[in-house]
Design a protein around this motif. Structure first.
Motif, short mmCIF file in Angstrom:
data_model
loop_
_atom_site.label_atom_id
_atom_site.label_comp_id
_atom_site.label_asym_id
_atom_site.label_seq_id
_atom_site.Cartn_x
_atom_site.Cartn_y
_atom_site.Cartn_z
N GLY A 148 0.82 -1.21 0.00
CA GLY A 148 0.00 0.00 0.00
C GLY A 148 0.85 1.25 0.00
O GLY A 148 0.62 2.18 -0.78
N VAL A 149 1.89 1.27 0.86
CA VAL A 149 2.72 2.47 0.96
C VAL A 149 3.54 2.66 -0.32
O VAL A 149 3.65 3.77 -0.83
CB VAL A 149 3.64 2.39 2.20
N SER A 150 4.07 1.55 -0.88
CA SER A 150 4.87 1.76 -2.10
C SER A 150 4.00 2.15 -3.28
O SER A 150 4.42 2.97 -4.11
CB SER A 150 5.74 0.54 -2.43
N PHE A 151 2.78 1.64 -3.35
CA PHE A 151 1.89 2.07 -4.43
C PHE A 151 1.54 3.55 -4.27
O PHE A 151 1.47 4.29 -5.25
CB PHE A 151 0.60 1.22 -4.44
N ALA A 152 1.32 3.96 -3.03
CA ALA A 152 1.01 5.38 -2.80
C ALA A 152 2.18 6.25 -3.22
O ALA A 152 2.00 7.29 -3.87
CB ALA A 152 0.67 5.61 -1.33
N ARG A 211 13.27 8.95 -15.75
CA ARG A 211 11.94 8.46 -15.40
C ARG A 211 11.86 6.93 -15.44
O ARG A 211 10.82 6.37 -15.10
CB ARG A 211 10.89 9.05 -16.34
N LEU A 212 12.94 6.29 -15.87
CA LEU A 212 12.88 4.85 -16.08
C LEU A 212 12.44 4.06 -14.84
O LEU A 212 11.55 3.21 -14.94
CB LEU A 212 14.24 4.34 -16.59
N PRO A 213 13.02 4.35 -13.65
CA PRO A 213 12.58 3.59 -12.47
C PRO A 213 11.09 3.74 -12.20
O PRO A 213 10.41 2.78 -11.84
CB PRO A 213 13.38 4.21 -11.32
N VAL A 214 10.57 4.96 -12.42
CA VAL A 214 9.14 5.19 -12.20
C VAL A 214 8.32 4.34 -13.16
O VAL A 214 7.35 3.69 -12.77
CB VAL A 214 8.79 6.68 -12.36
N PHE A 215 8.73 4.35 -14.44
CA PHE A 215 7.99 3.56 -15.43
C PHE A 215 8.01 2.08 -15.08
O PHE A 215 6.99 1.40 -15.14
CB PHE A 215 8.57 3.77 -16.84
N LEU A 216 9.19 1.61 -14.70
CA LEU A 216 9.31 0.19 -14.35
C LEU A 216 8.43 -0.14 -13.15
O LEU A 216 7.72 -1.15 -13.14
CB LEU A 216 10.76 -0.16 -14.03
N GLY A 217 8.48 0.72 -12.15
CA GLY A 217 7.66 0.52 -10.95
C GLY A 217 6.18 0.48 -11.31
O GLY A 217 5.43 -0.40 -10.87
N LEU A 218 5.75 1.44 -12.14
CA LEU A 218 4.34 1.48 -12.54
C LEU A 218 3.96 0.23 -13.32
O LEU A 218 2.88 -0.32 -13.12
CB LEU A 218 4.08 2.73 -13.40
N LEU A 219 4.86 -0.21 -14.20
CA LEU A 219 4.57 -1.40 -15.00
C LEU A 219 4.38 -2.61 -14.09
O LEU A 219 3.39 -3.35 -14.21
CB LEU A 219 5.73 -1.65 -15.98
N TRP A 234 -3.09 -8.26 -13.54
CA TRP A 234 -2.95 -9.52 -14.23
C TRP A 234 -3.78 -10.67 -13.64
O TRP A 234 -4.38 -11.44 -14.41
CB TRP A 234 -1.47 -9.92 -14.35
N PRO A 235 -3.84 -10.80 -12.29
CA PRO A 235 -4.68 -11.89 -11.76
C PRO A 235 -6.13 -11.81 -12.23
O PRO A 235 -6.73 -12.82 -12.58
CB PRO A 235 -4.57 -11.70 -10.25
N ILE A 236 -6.66 -10.59 -12.28
CA ILE A 236 -8.03 -10.41 -12.76
C ILE A 236 -8.11 -10.78 -14.24
O ILE A 236 -9.05 -11.45 -14.69
CB ILE A 236 -8.47 -8.94 -12.58
N MET A 237 -7.10 -10.32 -14.98
CA MET A 237 -7.06 -10.57 -16.42
C MET A 237 -7.00 -12.08 -16.68
O MET A 237 -7.68 -12.59 -17.56
CB MET A 237 -5.78 -9.90 -16.96
N THR A 238 -6.16 -12.78 -15.89
CA THR A 238 -6.05 -14.23 -16.04
C THR A 238 -7.40 -14.89 -15.85
O THR A 238 -7.80 -15.77 -16.60
CB THR A 238 -5.09 -14.81 -14.98
N MET A 239 -8.11 -14.37 -14.81
CA MET A 239 -9.41 -14.95 -14.50
C MET A 239 -10.35 -14.79 -15.70
O MET A 239 -11.05 -15.73 -16.09
CB MET A 239 -9.98 -14.25 -13.27
N PHE A 240 -10.32 -13.59 -16.29
CA PHE A 240 -11.17 -13.35 -17.46
C PHE A 240 -10.75 -14.25 -18.62
O PHE A 240 -11.60 -14.87 -19.26
CB PHE A 240 -11.08 -11.87 -17.86
#
Lengths: 290, 297
Positions: A78-82, B16-24, B32-38
């Motif tokens: 939660g904290v890292s996502f925030a 910005r690379l670390p941010v992009f990687l983190g977001l990805l 993905w778990p939801i997507m797998t379920m679908f």
């Protein structure tokens, strides 16, 4: 608004009396009688019988490990996502919505979504065919316990994230600006201003307690995993206390549903959870005072 | 500021690379778990495609044996032939009935908790927290034994009463937070102009928290929609709920430890997830707010 307050809580007390106090009292009654075999008062025999069962202790320790793990991991997530969201410049709302998806998933859905033949099949395929590593066995080496913790945290991490975001938003803007004007990076600003604000806020402490308490009752995810791994008997390694009790209800060892035993176990779980909660509460109050 | 002090700023993409990687990573993990379920529900198996296992040469002729055969059959079966609509009706009825009772008890209590400074009020907040530690089995078994006797087993009313355990604390916590947000000056102004306590509640306090009440209702609805354990022990054929239908793949096999058809489970899981997600999106900004206000010191 002084005397009236008492009248205003009367409906609440009435409701709690019916749906909480009555069943609890009934449970206490069941736990000290021999339900189904005469119903005579047997004192603490059921408790003694419960404590003499290794399965019970195994299930209880699984519950404690599961909920401690889930509390810690969901806070971390939660904290890292925030923090990640505070770094996003455009499309923050979209990412926030995506990160919130697990919160809407029912616990049983979390059990299904993380099944060995679902999500972990994809991970294993990637691991094996793209990275060239040997398959890992989700049923072995207590890996299933880690995955159960991860799927529970997957579901409740977003709630922690929402709370962390609301705390971050309440930190006065000038504090950040001051930190940044001294040349601090985003990360060190977060570490010195944002993170302490989150970890010291009453609402976050409240959420930590709720998370721990809820995870102590965890049922659906272990239940789903009992299905995936075919652990259908009471005392299997995936059993949390709730699941153990459920199995005693559904597949009773001697064919007789041990209702009194289950009541006793439920009350023991209640006491353990209360103790844990009190400990957490003390701990966090102590931290806040420093 | 930081970048300005660097002698040679690195290119934008690298910074910005670390941010992009983190977001990805975070997006994949959440999504993905939801997507797998679908995908599983829709018979879309991607594994053979990207592992290359789906393609082979049978005597020199390229042959595709992968699992990519999309179909809506499981969703169609759940909606048309399975009893999914009935489950939705059951869950909705039970949740709404329960929430109405919870509001009747929770609105006055939340208001009292927010406005009164009497000693017992803090104790009620703590009591609700303590009651949350009660194991469902300590509630469900006595309710089951009682319900069988008084004829509430497998009824909407019985389920709604049982679910008060879940929604009452949430309603009281969140609403006491929203009531606390109403500025004290509004109450003072009303009091000085001679309004009675009842008038203050109905004319000022309640309308100011209308949105909060709606948000609380929606959150409580999602909690009940998702509940599994109590439903599995207190419902029979007539009042099965949606989350039970997930495990049984909306079929008849139900309640036991054995699961139903894998694809049907995933299709049902996806169907149960979509409305809950829509509701969570609507109330997301109120969730943290309600709890923050309630726990403010």
């Amino acid at each position: 608004m002084d005397r009236t307050a008492y009248f205003l809580v009367v409906p609440l007390i009435a409701v709690l009396a019916v749906v909480e106090a009555y069943p609890l009292a009934y449970s206490v009654y069941l736990s000290v009688t021999s339900y189904g075999v005469g119903g005579a008062f047997v004192g603490l025999t059921n408790y003694a019988q419960l404590f003499s069962q290794p399965d019970f202790w195994a299930a209880l320790s699984t519950s404690v490990v599961f909920s401690s793990g889930s509390t810690v991991v969901s806070i971390a997530l939660g904290v890292s996502f925030a923090y990640l969201l505070t770094l996003v410049r455009r499309g923050r709302g979209v990412f926030e919505a995506v990160f919130l998806m697990p919160l809407a998933a029912a616990p049983i859905v979390a059990g299904v979504a993380f099944a060995p033949s679902g999500f972990w099949d994809d991970i294993n395929t990637f691991w094996h065919y793209v990275l060239g590593q040997p398959y890992f066995n989700v049923a072995g080496n207590h890996l299933y316990l880690f995955i159960m913790v991860l799927s529970d945290s997957w579901e409740w991490g977003p709630m922690m994230m929402l709370v962390a975001l609301s705390v971050l938003a309440s930190v006065p803007r000038p504090v950040y600006e001051a930190s940044e004007s001294f040349g601090a990076s985003r990360w060190s600003t977060f570490r010195t201003v944002g993170l302490p604000a989150i970890l010291n806020s009453p609402v976050f402490h409240f959420m930590i307690i709720i998370r721990f308490v809820d995870a102590m009752r965890a049922f659906e995810i272990p239940f789903a995993w009992a299905g995936w791994l075919n652990y259908l008997y009471p005392g299997a390694p995936t059993d949390t206390l709730s699941l153990y009790l459920f199995k005693l209800l559904l597949v009773p060892p001697n064919g007789v549903i041990p209702i009194s035993l289950i009541s006793a176990a439920a009350l023991v779980l209640l006491v353990v959870t209360l103790l844990g909660t009190t400990l957490l509460y003390r701990l966090m109050r102590g931290l806040r005072k420093i | 500021m930081t970048q300005a002090s660097n002698p040679k700023p690195r290119p934008w993409v690298f910074r910005r690379l670390p941010v992009f990687l983190g977001l990805l990573l975070a997006t994949l993990f959440s999504f993905w778990p939801i997507m797998t379920m679908f995908f599983e529900g829709a018979d879309i198996d991607l594994g053979p495609l990207w592992s290359g296992k789906g393609f082979s040469f049978v005597s020199g002729v390229p042959y595709y044996s992968g699992g990519f055969f999309p179909s809506w059959a499981n969703f169609r079966d759940a909606l048309l032939w399975g009893n999914f609509p009935k489950l939705v009706l059951n869950s909705t009825t039970i949740a709404l009935l329960s929430i109405v009772i919870a509001l009747a008890a929770g609105i006055p209590a939340g208001y009292a908790l927010a406005r009164s400074k009497l000693r017992g009020m803090g104790a009620i907040g703590f009591l609700l927290l303590a009651l949350r530690t009660v194991s469902p089995f300590a509630i469900v078994l006595p309710l089951y034994l009682t319900y069988i006797r008084v004829g509430l087993f497998d009824t909407y009313l019985g389920m709604s009463l049982a679910y008060l355990v879940i929604d009452v604390p949430v309603v009281v916590w969140m609403l006491s937070g929203f009531f606390r947000e109403v500025p004290g000056s509004m109450y003072e102004a009303a009091e000085s102009s001679g309004a009675s306590e009842a008038q203050i509640f109905w004319r000022i306090a309640l309308p100011s928290v209308a949105v909060g009440v709606a948000a609380t209702m929606i959150f409580a609805f999602v909690l009940i929609w998702n509940e599994f354990l109590m439903a599995s022990l207190l419902t029979g054929a007539a009042t099965k709920t949606v989350s039970l239908g997930v495990w049984s793949g909306v079929g008849e096999a139900f309640g036991g430890l054995q699961s139903a058809d894998w694809d049907a489970i995933n299709a049902a899981g996806t169907l149960a997830f979509v409305p809950a997600f829509a509701l969570i999106l609507i109330v997301r900004q109120y969730l943290a707010k309600g709890f923050s206000l309630a726990t403010a010191e």
